[in-house]
Design a protein around this motif. Structure first.
Motif, mmCIF file in Angstrom:
data_model
loop_
_atom_site.group_PDB
_atom_site.id
_atom_site.type_symbol
_atom_site.label_atom_id
_atom_site.label_comp_id
_atom_site.label_asym_id
_atom_site.label_seq_id
_atom_site.Cartn_x
_atom_site.Cartn_y
_atom_site.Cartn_z
ATOM 1 N N ALA A 78 0.866 -1.178 0.000
ATOM 2 C CA ALA A 78 0.000 0.000 0.000
ATOM 3 C C ALA A 78 0.905 1.232 0.000
ATOM 4 N N GLN A 79 0.321 2.386 -0.298
ATOM 5 C CA GLN A 79 1.074 3.634 -0.465
ATOM 6 C C GLN A 79 2.164 3.430 -1.537
ATOM 7 N N GLY A 80 3.269 4.153 -1.396
ATOM 8 C CA GLY A 80 4.314 4.029 -2.412
ATOM 9 C C GLY A 80 5.675 4.220 -1.768
ATOM 10 N N SER A 81 6.720 3.882 -2.516
ATOM 11 C CA SER A 81 8.075 3.900 -1.940
ATOM 12 C C SER A 81 8.484 5.300 -1.472
ATOM 13 N N LEU A 82 7.972 6.339 -2.135
ATOM 14 C CA LEU A 82 8.380 7.692 -1.759
ATOM 15 C C LEU A 82 7.583 8.201 -0.554
ATOM 16 N N LEU A 83 6.681 7.345 -0.035
ATOM 17 C CA LEU A 83 5.974 7.646 1.216
ATOM 18 C C LEU A 83 6.500 6.764 2.347
ATOM 19 N N ASP A 84 7.564 5.996 2.082
ATOM 20 C CA ASP A 84 8.119 5.092 3.100
ATOM 21 C C ASP A 84 8.649 5.901 4.290
ATOM 22 N N ILE A 85 8.468 5.357 5.480
ATOM 23 C CA ILE A 85 8.885 6.071 6.703
ATOM 24 C C ILE A 85 10.392 6.326 6.729
ATOM 25 N N ASP A 86 11.194 5.433 6.162
ATOM 26 C CA ASP A 86 12.652 5.625 6.152
ATOM 27 C C ASP A 86 13.157 6.292 4.882
ATOM 28 N N PHE A 87 12.617 5.888 3.742
ATOM 29 C CA PHE A 87 13.202 6.318 2.466
ATOM 30 C C PHE A 87 12.362 7.342 1.710
ATOM 31 N N GLY A 88 11.188 7.671 2.233
ATOM 32 C CA GLY A 88 10.330 8.662 1.587
ATOM 33 C C GLY A 88 10.770 10.073 1.936
ATOM 34 N N SER A 89 9.952 11.044 1.479
ATOM 35 C CA SER A 89 10.294 12.459 1.666
ATOM 36 C C SER A 89 9.866 12.890 3.071
ATOM 37 N N TYR A 90 10.574 12.360 4.067
ATOM 38 C CA TYR A 90 10.299 12.593 5.485
ATOM 39 C C TYR A 90 10.320 14.082 5.812
ATOM 40 N N PRO A 91 9.424 14.618 6.617
ATOM 41 C CA PRO A 91 8.366 13.940 7.380
ATOM 42 C C PRO A 91 7.057 13.744 6.600
ATOM 43 N N PHE A 92 7.057 14.096 5.323
ATOM 44 C CA PHE A 92 5.809 13.998 4.551
ATOM 45 C C PHE A 92 5.658 12.583 3.996
ATOM 46 N N VAL A 93 5.470 11.654 4.892
ATOM 47 C CA VAL A 93 5.433 10.234 4.554
ATOM 48 C C VAL A 93 4.328 9.571 5.378
ATOM 49 N N THR A 94 4.140 8.287 5.165
ATOM 50 C CA THR A 94 3.238 7.549 6.040
ATOM 51 C C THR A 94 4.085 6.890 7.137
ATOM 52 N N SER A 95 3.473 6.113 8.004
ATOM 53 C CA SER A 95 4.187 5.649 9.203
ATOM 54 C C SER A 95 4.622 4.193 9.130
ATOM 55 N N SER A 96 4.720 3.641 7.916
ATOM 56 C CA SER A 96 5.155 2.242 7.813
ATOM 57 C C SER A 96 6.211 2.101 6.729
ATOM 58 N N ASN A 97 6.868 0.947 6.695
ATOM 59 C CA ASN A 97 7.802 0.642 5.616
ATOM 60 C C ASN A 97 7.013 0.099 4.430
ATOM 61 N N THR A 98 6.883 0.965 3.432
ATOM 62 C CA THR A 98 6.107 0.603 2.239
ATOM 63 C C THR A 98 6.970 -0.166 1.253
ATOM 64 N N VAL A 99 8.280 -0.172 1.476
ATOM 65 C CA VAL A 99 9.202 -0.823 0.528
ATOM 66 C C VAL A 99 9.228 -2.334 0.754
ATOM 67 N N CYS A 100 9.974 -3.025 -0.100
ATOM 68 C CA CYS A 100 9.937 -4.489 -0.140
ATOM 69 C C CYS A 100 10.237 -5.151 1.205
ATOM 70 N N SER A 101 11.155 -4.558 1.963
ATOM 71 C CA SER A 101 11.481 -5.161 3.260
ATOM 72 C C SER A 101 10.257 -5.185 4.166
ATOM 73 N N GLY A 102 9.315 -4.277 3.938
ATOM 74 C CA GLY A 102 8.071 -4.262 4.713
ATOM 75 C C GLY A 102 7.268 -5.540 4.531
ATOM 76 N N ALA A 103 7.429 -6.185 3.378
ATOM 77 C CA ALA A 103 6.708 -7.442 3.144
ATOM 78 C C ALA A 103 7.275 -8.548 4.034
ATOM 79 N N CYS A 104 8.586 -8.505 4.305
ATOM 80 C CA CYS A 104 9.204 -9.511 5.191
ATOM 81 C C CYS A 104 8.708 -9.304 6.618
#
Ligand code: GDP
Ligand code: IMO
Ligand code: MG
Length: 422
Positions: A222-248
């Motif tokens: 859900a969301q997108g990689s540029l909204l990732d809590i670590d790699f997105g445009s912080y602080p304008f992001v969501t609060s989860s890891n949206t990137v592939c590691s989030g699936a693990c």
């Protein structure tokens, strides 16, 4: 033992993940959401029906696939009940096809209030949150205060609920935020009753056992990689890891059990909410894309900001996710333009760079474009790749070369059928 494929958005969300998961579901036994919550809005269109899902995976309309809401997801029982009710009305056998991780966290009514209070206190620096309580719920998860699906079955569920609400009341009084909790609680507890009718599972065991017996799993981001809590445009992001590691971490699948990573992107860019957007078109061109692409939020109805395709940002998302194949969405939306622009580099503090840097503030960073010819023809009735006009094929090849990753599907309309395999 099979590997789990992962499908995720490479931009700022709304890339068309719901549509593609629905298209791919016949190839899979299990579809699993791994993060986010009802901030997501995933749209599916088929047989003249348009449906938006928020928490439930986008494989739910297929007759056999099992849909799992993983431990990394946050669930609002009120919205969840509405989703279930709508599906039941459409004849979907939800009880047979939907299971929920006991480790998934619950969004309380007070989480939503705290979200609103936090945004109000930020004034013009607000994130532009969907106000679904996502941030406060993940804060309680990492703060080790959260309530989980598994708690619903415990004797002390009500006490746990009350204890957390007391904490939230203190925070709300600190924000001097006015609210009426008594108005919100009945629907929440009704939602809990609906949840109880579904199967709660230990999804890490469920999924690993399924993979061991040869079942095919697709993890739906859900969301997108540029909204990732670590790699997105912080602080304008969501609060989860949206990137592939989030699936693990959001499903309990080990990194070496990840198979293909399917990256979804629009032929242009959109963003909803605040935050930097290097290629934004705050002009008639952007308005034209918004109108043709019907770029209004699936969850909040807000107008989405629009802009040209951003290659350095796409390359960044491909790198972080280990994308193995790409799918390009909404090519039809660009059919009416004589020329199109593609951002190939940025000017960053006077230097030309080809990567996405730490700071996207327009004070330091401006996009550098290349102009290419548009295809100027209606794509929406096409069914075969041979029908694609030369300029579109050139556009696709240009991107593939720039990001060194193949584009395997081109989407030319919202319907299931408007999908071209290459
Ligand atoms: P998601 O959050 O990634 O699932 O995407 P959304 O559903 O929020 O937003 C994508 C929107 O674009 C939805 O309204 C889809 O019906 C629509 N859509 C998906 N693919 C295409 C496409 O190829 N062309 C057009 N015109 N619309 C599309
Ligand atoms: P799907 O899955 C687009 C955005 C919000 C806001 C920021 C934080 O449909 O692609 P939050 O509610 O998480 O606190 O909001 O993230 N946002 C999305 N934008 N698509 C989404 O989901 C989004 N989910 C959150 O607009 O800018
Ligand atoms: Mg969406």
């Amino acid at each position: 033992m099979t590997k789990s494929d992962v499908l995720l958005g490479l931009q700022w969300g709304d890339e068309g993940k719901g549509k593609i998961v629905d298209v791919l579901t016949p190839e899979y036994d299990i579809i699993a959401r791994f993060q986010g919550g009802p901030n997501a809005g995933h749209t599916l269109e088929f047989n003249g029906i348009k449906h938006v899902l928020h928490t439930i995976p986008s494989g739910i309309f297929h007759p056999t696939a099992i849909n799992i809401v993983g431990n990394g997801v946050v669930i609002d029982p009120v919205i969840f009940k509405k989703e279930i009710d709508a599906l039941v009305k459409m004849g979907v056998d939800v009880k047979a096809k939907l299971v929920i991780s006991k480790r998934a966290h619950l969004i309380l009514p007070t989480h939503r209030l705290l979200d609103a209070a936090s945004e109000a206190s930020k004034g013009k620096n607000k994130i532009g949150s969907t106000l679904k309580g996502i941030g406060p719920t993940y804060m309680d998860k990492t703060g080790r205060n959260g309530l989980r699906i598994g708690d619903i079955e415990r004797h002390d569920f009500k006490e746990k609920y009350k204890a957390l609400v007391e904490k939230h009341k203190l925070l709300l009084s600190f924000h001097q935020f006015e609210y009426n909790l008594a108005e919100l609680e009945p629907a929440w507890f009704e939602g809990i009753e609906t949840l109880k009718q579904l199967q709660f599972v230990e999804s890490e065991h469920y999924l690993n056992n399924a993979m061991a017996s040869g079942k095919k799993v697709l993890a739906e981001g859900a969301q997108g990689s540029l909204l990732d809590i670590d790699f997105g445009s912080y602080p304008f992001v969501t609060s989860s890891n949206t990137v592939c590691s989030g699936a693990c971490s959001g499903l309990g699948i080990a990194p070496n059990r990840i198979g293909n990573v399917i990256g979804i992107f629009k032929a242009y860019c959109t963003r909803v909410g605040s935050g930097p957007f290097p290629t934004e078109l705050d002009n008639e061109v952007g308005e034209k894309i918004r109108q043709i692409g019907r770029e209004f939020g699936s969850t909040t109805g807000r107008a989405r900001r629009t802009g040209w395709l951003d290659i350095p940002a796409l390359k960044y998302a491909i790198m972080i996710n280990g994308v193995t194949e790409l799918m390009m969405m909404k090519a039809d939306v660009l059919s009416d333009f004589d020329t199109l622009k593609i951002c190939t580099h940025y000017n960053y503090n006077g230097k030309v760079i080809d990567y996405l840097p730490y700071d996207l503030d327009p004070k330091y960073l401006t996009p550098i474009y290349e102009e290419v010819k548009g295809w100027k023809c209606d794509l929406t009735q096409f069914t075969k790749k041979e029908q694609m006009p030369k300029e579109l094929v050139d556009y696709i090849k240009y991107i593939e070369k720039a990001v060194s990753t193949p584009i395997t599907i081109v989407s030319i309309g919202p319907d299931r059928k408007q999908t071209i395999k290459r």
